[in-house]
Design a protein around this motif. Structure first.
Motif, PDB file in Angstrom:
ATOM      1  N   ASP A  18       0.827  -1.218   0.000  1.00 46.39           N
ATOM      2  CA  ASP A  18       0.000   0.000   0.000  1.00 46.39           C
ATOM      3  C   ASP A  18       0.860   1.268   0.000  1.00 46.39           C
ATOM      4  O   ASP A  18       0.536   2.252  -0.662  1.00 46.39           O
ATOM      5  N   HIS A  19       1.923   1.231   0.765  1.00 45.83           N
ATOM      6  CA  HIS A  19       2.808   2.398   0.865  1.00 45.83           C
ATOM      7  C   HIS A  19       3.384   2.772  -0.508  1.00 45.83           C
ATOM      8  O   HIS A  19       3.330   3.935  -0.919  1.00 45.83           O
ATOM      9  N   TYR A  20       3.899   1.777  -1.232  1.00 43.01           N
ATOM     10  CA  TYR A  20       4.510   2.073  -2.543  1.00 43.01           C
ATOM     11  C   TYR A  20       3.448   2.366  -3.609  1.00 43.01           C
ATOM     12  O   TYR A  20       3.706   3.126  -4.539  1.00 43.01           O
ATOM     13  N   ARG A  21       2.268   1.790  -3.442  1.00 42.60           N
ATOM     14  CA  ARG A  21       1.162   2.179  -4.345  1.00 42.60           C
ATOM     15  C   ARG A  21       0.868   3.666  -4.186  1.00 42.60           C
ATOM     16  O   ARG A  21       0.612   4.374  -5.160  1.00 42.60           O
ATOM     17  N   GLN A  22       0.888   4.121  -2.934  1.00 40.83           N
ATOM     18  CA  GLN A  22       0.628   5.539  -2.674  1.00 40.83           C
ATOM     19  C   GLN A  22       1.714   6.426  -3.292  1.00 40.83           C
ATOM     20  O   GLN A  22       1.435   7.511  -3.790  1.00 40.83           O
ATOM     21  N   ILE A  23       2.940   5.951  -3.269  1.00 44.13           N
ATOM     22  CA  ILE A  23       4.034   6.733  -3.863  1.00 44.13           C
ATOM     23  C   ILE A  23       3.859   6.806  -5.386  1.00 44.13           C
ATOM     24  O   ILE A  23       4.079   7.850  -6.003  1.00 44.13           O
ATOM     25  N   PHE A  24       3.423   5.711  -5.986  1.00 46.46           N
ATOM     26  CA  PHE A  24       3.147   5.726  -7.429  1.00 46.46           C
ATOM     27  C   PHE A  24       2.016   6.716  -7.735  1.00 46.46           C
ATOM     28  O   PHE A  24       2.047   7.406  -8.745  1.00 46.46           O
ATOM     29  N   GLU A  25       1.033   6.768  -6.824  1.00 48.26           N
ATOM     30  CA  GLU A  25      -0.092   7.688  -7.006  1.00 48.26           C
ATOM     31  C   GLU A  25       0.373   9.132  -6.828  1.00 48.26           C
ATOM     32  O   GLU A  25       0.047  10.018  -7.622  1.00 48.26           O
ATOM     33  N   ASP A  30      11.405   3.902   4.523  1.00 48.15           N
ATOM     34  CA  ASP A  30      11.158   5.223   3.950  1.00 48.15           C
ATOM     35  C   ASP A  30       9.768   5.728   4.304  1.00 48.15           C
ATOM     36  O   ASP A  30       9.319   6.753   3.800  1.00 48.15           O
ATOM     37  N   ALA A  31       9.069   5.007   5.188  1.00 52.52           N
ATOM     38  CA  ALA A  31       7.647   5.288   5.435  1.00 52.52           C
ATOM     39  C   ALA A  31       7.370   6.734   5.829  1.00 52.52           C
ATOM     40  O   ALA A  31       6.373   7.313   5.409  1.00 52.52           O
ATOM     41  N   THR A  32       8.249   7.322   6.627  1.00 54.16           N
ATOM     42  CA  THR A  32       7.973   8.683   7.110  1.00 54.16           C
ATOM     43  C   THR A  32       8.556   9.764   6.198  1.00 54.16           C
ATOM     44  O   THR A  32       8.382  10.947   6.466  1.00 54.16           O
ATOM     45  N   PHE A  33       9.254   9.356   5.152  1.00 59.02           N
ATOM     46  CA  PHE A  33       9.930  10.347   4.307  1.00 59.02           C
ATOM     47  C   PHE A  33       9.044  10.857   3.166  1.00 59.02           C
ATOM     48  O   PHE A  33       9.333  11.878   2.561  1.00 59.02           O
ATOM     49  N   TRP A  34       8.003  10.108   2.837  1.00 52.69           N
ATOM     50  CA  TRP A  34       7.160  10.453   1.694  1.00 52.69           C
ATOM     51  C   TRP A  34       5.898  11.201   2.117  1.00 52.69           C
ATOM     52  O   TRP A  34       5.317  10.904   3.155  1.00 52.69           O
ATOM     53  N   ALA A  35       5.465  12.114   1.273  1.00 54.40           N
ATOM     54  CA  ALA A  35       4.178  12.781   1.479  1.00 54.40           C
ATOM     55  C   ALA A  35       3.064  11.810   1.106  1.00 54.40           C
ATOM     56  O   ALA A  35       3.275  10.899   0.309  1.00 54.40           O
ATOM     57  N   ALA A  36       1.900  12.033   1.684  1.00 52.95           N
ATOM     58  CA  ALA A  36       0.727  11.247   1.281  1.00 52.95           C
ATOM     59  C   ALA A  36       0.151  11.851   0.007  1.00 52.95           C
ATOM     60  O   ALA A  36       0.231  13.064  -0.194  1.00 52.95           O
ATOM     61  N   PRO A  37      -0.398  11.005  -0.861  1.00 53.74           N
ATOM     62  CA  PRO A  37      -0.996  11.582  -2.081  1.00 53.74           C
ATOM     63  C   PRO A  37      -2.229  12.420  -1.753  1.00 53.74           C
ATOM     64  O   PRO A  37      -2.944  12.114  -0.809  1.00 53.74           O
ATOM     65  N   GLU A  38      -2.429  13.470  -2.524  1.00 54.53           N
ATOM     66  CA  GLU A  38      -3.618  14.320  -2.388  1.00 54.53           C
ATOM     67  C   GLU A  38      -4.147  14.595  -3.780  1.00 54.53           C
ATOM     68  O   GLU A  38      -3.358  14.803  -4.713  1.00 54.53           O
ATOM     69  N   ALA A  39      -5.463  14.600  -3.899  1.00 57.34           N
ATOM     70  CA  ALA A  39      -6.075  14.825  -5.220  1.00 57.34           C
ATOM     71  C   ALA A  39      -5.719  16.209  -5.758  1.00 57.34           C
ATOM     72  O   ALA A  39      -5.537  16.397  -6.962  1.00 57.34           O
ATOM     73  N   ALA A  40      -5.635  17.191  -4.853  1.00 60.90           N
ATOM     74  CA  ALA A  40      -5.326  18.561  -5.271  1.00 60.90           C
ATOM     75  C   ALA A  40      -4.550  19.264  -4.163  1.00 60.90           C
ATOM     76  O   ALA A  40      -4.658  18.884  -2.990  1.00 60.90           O
ATOM     77  N   ALA A  45       8.233  25.089   6.416  1.00 59.67           N
ATOM     78  CA  ALA A  45       9.293  24.094   6.633  1.00 59.67           C
ATOM     79  C   ALA A  45       9.342  23.119   5.468  1.00 59.67           C
ATOM     80  O   ALA A  45       8.334  22.883   4.810  1.00 59.67           O
ATOM     81  N   ILE A  46      10.525  22.587   5.219  1.00 63.16           N
ATOM     82  CA  ILE A  46      10.667  21.553   4.178  1.00 63.16           C
ATOM     83  C   ILE A  46      10.390  20.207   4.838  1.00 63.16           C
ATOM     84  O   ILE A  46      11.291  19.549   5.363  1.00 63.16           O
ATOM     85  N   THR A  47       9.139  19.828   4.867  1.00 63.39           N
ATOM     86  CA  THR A  47       8.749  18.536   5.439  1.00 63.39           C
ATOM     87  C   THR A  47       7.839  17.838   4.435  1.00 63.39           C
ATOM     88  O   THR A  47       7.174  18.503   3.627  1.00 63.39           O
ATOM     89  N   ARG A  79       5.146  21.078  -4.116  1.00 68.44           N
ATOM     90  CA  ARG A  79       4.876  20.312  -2.890  1.00 68.44           C
ATOM     91  C   ARG A  79       6.113  19.486  -2.566  1.00 68.44           C
ATOM     92  O   ARG A  79       6.742  18.922  -3.489  1.00 68.44           O
ATOM     93  N   VAL A  80       6.478  19.446  -1.313  1.00 68.18           N
ATOM     94  CA  VAL A  80       7.593  18.592  -0.888  1.00 68.18           C
ATOM     95  C   VAL A  80       7.068  17.162  -0.901  1.00 68.18           C
ATOM     96  O   VAL A  80       6.169  16.819  -0.132  1.00 68.18           O
ATOM     97  N   ILE A  81       7.605  16.338  -1.800  1.00 66.75           N
ATOM     98  CA  ILE A  81       7.098  14.965  -1.884  1.00 66.75           C
ATOM     99  C   ILE A  81       7.944  13.998  -1.063  1.00 66.75           C
ATOM    100  O   ILE A  81       7.481  12.935  -0.679  1.00 66.75           O
ATOM    101  N   TYR A  82       9.193  14.399  -0.793  1.00 68.65           N
ATOM    102  CA  TYR A  82      10.091  13.482  -0.097  1.00 68.65           C
ATOM    103  C   TYR A  82      11.100  14.302   0.704  1.00 68.65           C
ATOM    104  O   TYR A  82      11.602  15.317   0.218  1.00 68.65           O
ATOM    105  N   ALA A  83      11.389  13.863   1.908  1.00 68.87           N
ATOM    106  CA  ALA A  83      12.447  14.514   2.687  1.00 68.87           C
ATOM    107  C   ALA A  83      13.016  13.525   3.692  1.00 68.87           C
ATOM    108  O   ALA A  83      12.289  12.993   4.521  1.00 68.87           O
TER     109      ALA A  83
END
Lengths: 117, 256
Positions: A87-94, B21-31, B102-104, B126-130
């Protein structure tokens, strides 16, 4: 302390399809193993399935590498599919909108079935 | 399954234990959502827009790597990245503003950048990764470039190096036309300035900024020509042109 590694293994399914199994990390440092595995595809291959079941870690450099791989595949008129993403990597692809260009399937079997459909 | 089987292995930089890397990525957002607008910032062309990656742009796909050697710097690459994040906006050239608390991962930043004809182009990222040694942005639709920028530091031959790597396409035909005239030069200028400012911040003896340009894809994505409707430069220009009308409307409403 263990060294961070990327391991790839290319399995040919048939004349037109190969599966590249990616294990470990996908970062900018993964270019050599990933592109070496892709080089196994050859001109007749029409579909490449990237199996990420063994993926442990990916950063933004890894996403850049997948974009480059996708561009190369598209240039050869090859379709790129992904499977085994959690799920985590699917979200990154999204997030990075890679999912709009690389079709995602739950398993290798699903990906191969989709190619035959 | 046939007999082809080949294994390739590479050792990535670093000898950390098992990483996540779980905490390094942003969550996806539609907009994109702009939550706070700093004083002086123009919030235009960001709120409600989508992010655009290298696959959603129009022009040729370029990978450009800007790199500087920070000779004499004894600190760790992670310390360079930490300071870079903390002072990111300060390292931009005059006339270009970058607004983010902040760059988060997940943070949205407004950009007001000076462009041709002194037009202040309002756009965002948008900061996607840090993580500790790198961070990355993706651009809002309408930004001159569709793609990603990754900022990092590493050690090469016992010298700390700072790097900006962009993987981008011109976002639409207008920007693509402007690229050889203005865009390439403007982009080189901003990242060269940034890296020199970073080196100066650390008091390091900076070498010249090396620039490596690779065309990853020569083809143009004609299906993305429609991106021009969201062009931030054109919209910002129109916003400036119509500023007197907006002022007049506010004045009339205020007098009633």
């Amino acid at each position: 302390m263990t060294a961070a590694t990327t391991t790839t293994a290319a399995d040919r399914i048939d004349e037109r399809t190969i599966v590249i199994r990616v294990r470990g990390d996908v970062t900018a440092a993964s270019e050599q193993p990933l592109m070496a595995a892709y080089a196994q595809a050859g001109e007749k291959t029409r579909a490449i399935v990237l199996d990420f079941t063994g993926l442990d870690y990916m950063n933004s450099g890894g996403i850049g590498l997948l974009v480059t791989l996708l561009v190369r595949a598209n240039r050869q008129k090859q379709k790129l599919l992904a499977c085994g993403l959690n799920d985590h990597y699917r979200q990154i692809f999204e997030l990075t909108r890679l999912d709009e260009a690389i079709t995602i399937h739950d398993s290798e079997a699903d990906a191969l079935a989709a190619l035959k459909a | 399954m046939t007999d082809l089987k080949d294994e390739q292995q590479a050792t990535a930089a670093g000898t950390e234990g098992r990483r996540t890397d779980a905490t390094f990525w942003a969550a996806p957002e539609a907009a994109l959502t702009v939550r706070d607008v700093p004083t002086g910032a123009t919030n235009l062309n960001v709120d409600g827009r989508r992010l655009v990656g290298p696959l959603q742009g129009f022009g040729q796909l370029w990978q450009k790597t800007y790199r500087i050697r920070l000779v004499g710097l004894t600190t760790a690459p992670g310390d360079v990245v930490r300071e870079w994040k903390a002072n990111y906006a300060r390292f931009w050239p005059k006339g270009n503003r970058f607004y983010t608390p902040a760059i988060t991962p997940g943070a949205v930043a407004l950009i007001n950048a000076e462009s041709v004809g002194r037009v202040q182009v309002a756009t965002g990222i948008r900061v996607i990764y840090a993580d500790a040694e790198s961070f990355a942005f993706m651009n809002a639709a309408g930004h001159p470039a569709a793609g990603m920028a990754t900022f990092s530091a590493d050690r090469q031959d016992d010298v700390i190096c700072a790097q900006v790597q962009v993987l981008i396409r011109a976002n639409d035909p207008f920007y693509d036309l402007m690229l050889p005239i203005y865009g390439q030069r403007a982009e080189d200028a901003i990242w060269t300035y940034t890296l020199r400012a970073l080196a100066a911040h650390f008091g390091a003896t900076a070498t010249d900024v090396s620039i490596d340009r690779v065309v990853v894809d020569r083809h143009r994505n004609w299906s993305q020509a429609k991106n021009i409707w969201q062009n931030a430069a054109i919209r910002s220009g129109l916003y400036m042109v119509f500023a007197p009308l907006r002022w007049l409307r506010r004045t009339v409403r205020g007098s009633r």
